[in-house]
Design a protein around this motif. Structure first.
Motif, PDB file in Angstrom:
ATOM      1  N   LEU A  48       1.063  -0.970  -0.085  1.00 43.00           N
ATOM      2  CA  LEU A  48      -0.020   0.014  -0.044  1.00 43.00           C
ATOM      3  C   LEU A  48       0.934   1.208  -0.109  1.00 43.00           C
ATOM      4  N   VAL A  49       0.670   2.207  -1.003  1.00 45.29           N
ATOM      5  CA  VAL A  49       1.155   3.404  -1.068  1.00 45.29           C
ATOM      6  C   VAL A  49       0.283   4.494  -0.842  1.00 45.29           C
ATOM      7  N   VAL A  50       0.737   5.479  -0.342  1.00 45.26           N
ATOM      8  CA  VAL A  50      -0.290   6.554   0.034  1.00 45.26           C
ATOM      9  C   VAL A  50       0.268   8.143  -0.483  1.00 45.26           C
ATOM     10  N   ALA A  51      -0.376   8.679  -1.315  1.00 44.71           N
ATOM     11  CA  ALA A  51       0.061   9.983  -1.927  1.00 44.71           C
ATOM     12  C   ALA A  51      -0.812  11.123  -1.608  1.00 44.71           C
ATOM     13  N   SER A  66       1.375  13.386  -7.738  1.00 43.44           N
ATOM     14  CA  SER A  66       2.622  12.742  -6.981  1.00 43.44           C
ATOM     15  C   SER A  66       2.636  11.235  -6.756  1.00 43.44           C
ATOM     16  N   VAL A  67       1.715  10.739  -7.538  1.00 42.35           N
ATOM     17  CA  VAL A  67       2.136   9.127  -7.570  1.00 42.35           C
ATOM     18  C   VAL A  67       2.887   8.790  -8.607  1.00 42.35           C
ATOM     19  N   ASP A  68       4.021   8.207  -8.053  1.00 42.61           N
ATOM     20  CA  ASP A  68       5.227   7.977  -8.857  1.00 42.61           C
ATOM     21  C   ASP A  68       5.344   6.554  -9.181  1.00 42.61           C
ATOM     22  N   ALA A  69       4.910   6.042 -10.511  1.00 44.55           N
ATOM     23  CA  ALA A  69       5.057   4.668 -10.724  1.00 44.55           C
ATOM     24  C   ALA A  69       6.215   4.113 -10.782  1.00 44.55           C
ATOM     25  N   GLY A  70       7.220   4.793 -11.179  1.00 41.19           N
ATOM     26  CA  GLY A  70       8.589   4.045 -10.983  1.00 41.19           C
ATOM     27  C   GLY A  70       9.051   3.739  -9.518  1.00 41.19           C
ATOM     28  N   VAL A  71       8.602   4.716  -8.738  1.00 41.87           N
ATOM     29  CA  VAL A  71       9.043   4.598  -7.279  1.00 41.87           C
ATOM     30  C   VAL A  71       8.301   3.285  -6.504  1.00 41.87           C
ATOM     31  N   THR A  80       4.570  -3.696 -13.256  1.00 38.87           N
ATOM     32  CA  THR A  80       4.004  -2.676 -12.048  1.00 38.87           C
ATOM     33  C   THR A  80       3.870  -1.347 -12.519  1.00 38.87           C
ATOM     34  N   SER A  81       5.036  -0.736 -13.027  1.00 39.79           N
ATOM     35  CA  SER A  81       5.081   0.551 -13.363  1.00 39.79           C
ATOM     36  C   SER A  81       4.036   0.864 -14.354  1.00 39.79           C
ATOM     37  N   VAL A  82       4.138  -0.042 -15.484  1.00 37.47           N
ATOM     38  CA  VAL A  82       3.151   0.260 -16.434  1.00 37.47           C
ATOM     39  C   VAL A  82       1.606   0.204 -15.940  1.00 37.47           C
ATOM     40  N   MET A  83       1.349  -0.715 -15.128  1.00 42.94           N
ATOM     41  CA  MET A  83       0.036  -0.823 -14.522  1.00 42.94           C
ATOM     42  C   MET A  83      -0.439   0.379 -13.694  1.00 42.94           C
ATOM     43  N   VAL A  84       0.670   0.894 -12.977  1.00 41.20           N
ATOM     44  CA  VAL A  84       0.287   1.965 -12.094  1.00 41.20           C
ATOM     45  C   VAL A  84       0.043   3.057 -12.941  1.00 41.20           C
ATOM     46  N   ARG A  85       0.815   3.357 -14.078  1.00 43.72           N
ATOM     47  CA  ARG A  85       0.596   4.537 -15.002  1.00 43.72           C
ATOM     48  C   ARG A  85      -0.830   4.368 -15.913  1.00 43.72           C
ATOM     49  N   ARG A  86      -1.327   3.089 -15.868  1.00 40.32           N
ATOM     50  CA  ARG A  86      -2.364   2.903 -17.004  1.00 40.32           C
ATOM     51  C   ARG A  86      -3.529   2.938 -15.669  1.00 40.32           C
ATOM     52  N   ALA A  87      -3.416   2.801 -14.263  1.00 42.31           N
ATOM     53  CA  ALA A  87      -4.368   3.021 -13.281  1.00 42.31           C
ATOM     54  C   ALA A  87      -4.718   4.621 -13.030  1.00 42.31           C
ATOM     55  N   ILE A  88      -3.593   5.384 -13.337  1.00 41.87           N
ATOM     56  CA  ILE A  88      -3.544   6.507 -13.180  1.00 41.87           C
ATOM     57  C   ILE A  88      -4.431   7.381 -14.385  1.00 41.87           C
ATOM     58  N   ASP A  89      -3.944   6.783 -15.609  1.00 42.37           N
ATOM     59  CA  ASP A  89      -4.674   7.331 -16.771  1.00 42.37           C
ATOM     60  C   ASP A  89      -6.233   6.959 -16.575  1.00 42.37           C
ATOM     61  N   ARG A  90      -6.479   5.849 -16.201  1.00 44.86           N
ATOM     62  CA  ARG A  90      -7.923   5.387 -16.478  1.00 44.86           C
ATOM     63  C   ARG A  90      -8.797   6.057 -15.397  1.00 44.86           C
ATOM     64  N   LEU A  91      -8.165   6.487 -14.204  1.00 40.95           N
ATOM     65  CA  LEU A  91      -8.775   7.413 -13.035  1.00 40.95           C
ATOM     66  C   LEU A  91      -9.185   8.877 -13.671  1.00 40.95           C
ATOM     67  N   ARG A  92      -8.112   9.187 -14.184  1.00 37.54           N
ATOM     68  CA  ARG A  92      -8.249  10.733 -14.833  1.00 37.54           C
ATOM     69  C   ARG A  92      -9.265  10.678 -16.075  1.00 37.54           C
ATOM     70  N   ASP A  93      -9.395   9.443 -16.522  1.00 38.76           N
ATOM     71  CA  ASP A  93     -10.421   9.495 -17.612  1.00 38.76           C
ATOM     72  C   ASP A  93     -11.715   9.355 -17.042  1.00 38.76           C
ATOM     73  N   LEU A  94     -11.894   8.518 -15.938  1.00 35.82           N
ATOM     74  CA  LEU A  94     -13.209   8.509 -15.222  1.00 35.82           C
ATOM     75  C   LEU A  94     -13.737  10.005 -14.467  1.00 35.82           C
ATOM     76  N   GLU A  95     -12.527  10.642 -14.099  1.00 32.82           N
ATOM     77  CA  GLU A  95     -13.057  11.965 -13.620  1.00 32.82           C
ATOM     78  C   GLU A  95     -13.014  13.171 -14.753  1.00 32.82           C
ATOM     79  N   GLY A  96     -12.917  12.886 -16.049  1.00 34.12           N
ATOM     80  CA  GLY A  96     -13.151  13.836 -16.961  1.00 34.12           C
ATOM     81  C   GLY A  96     -11.919  14.451 -17.191  1.00 34.12           C
ATOM     82  N   HIS A  97     -10.724  14.198 -16.940  1.00 34.84           N
ATOM     83  CA  HIS A  97      -9.366  14.979 -16.858  1.00 34.84           C
ATOM     84  C   HIS A  97      -8.373  14.254 -18.058  1.00 34.84           C
ATOM     85  N   ALA A  98      -7.805  15.054 -18.688  1.00 39.24           N
ATOM     86  CA  ALA A  98      -7.049  14.574 -19.774  1.00 39.24           C
ATOM     87  C   ALA A  98      -5.589  14.498 -19.189  1.00 39.24           C
TER      88      ALA A  98
END
Length: 104
Positions: free
Chosen positions: A51-54, A59-64, A86-104
């Motif tokens: 579990l990582v909290v940001a 500030s979520v860094d997929a590489g870290v 893991t890094s790829v999937m964290v970046r994809r989760a960030i992108d998906r959440l931004r899409d769900l929230e209507g952000h580019a």
């Protein structure tokens, strides 16, 4: 072993890479509705979840995160492969959440 996350109002996403019976990596990402933080849970790469909290989504860094998870080599891949995935999937989760929230 499961990570118990307190139920809070927020928006989140869950993704996994599962080419066989068991996932190679899973990622859950939740942003609290009051923008009080972001929680990232990574599973299936090691003996237990991480579990990582940001403070915020930016500030979520997929590489870290990928470097910090405890990885176990198994038939699903080497530690290097699992960290990369893991890094790829964290970046994809960030992108998906931004899409769900209507952000580019």
């Amino acid at each position: 072993e499961a990570i118990r996350l307190p139920r809070r109002q927020g928006r989140g996403t869950y993704i996994r890479f599962q080419p066989s019976e068991y996932p190679t990596v899973s990622v859950a990402l939740v942003r609290n509705v009051d923008d009080s933080g972001v929680r990232v849970a990574v599973g299936a790469v090691g003996d237990g979840p991480a579990l990582v909290v940001a403070d915020d989504l930016d500030s979520v860094d997929a590489g870290v995160i990928a470097e910090s998870v405890d990885v176990t080599e198994d038939l699903n891949g080497s530690p290097e492969y699992k960290r990369h995935l893991t890094s790829v999937m964290v970046r994809r989760a960030i992108d998906r959440l931004r899409d769900l929230e209507g952000h580019a």
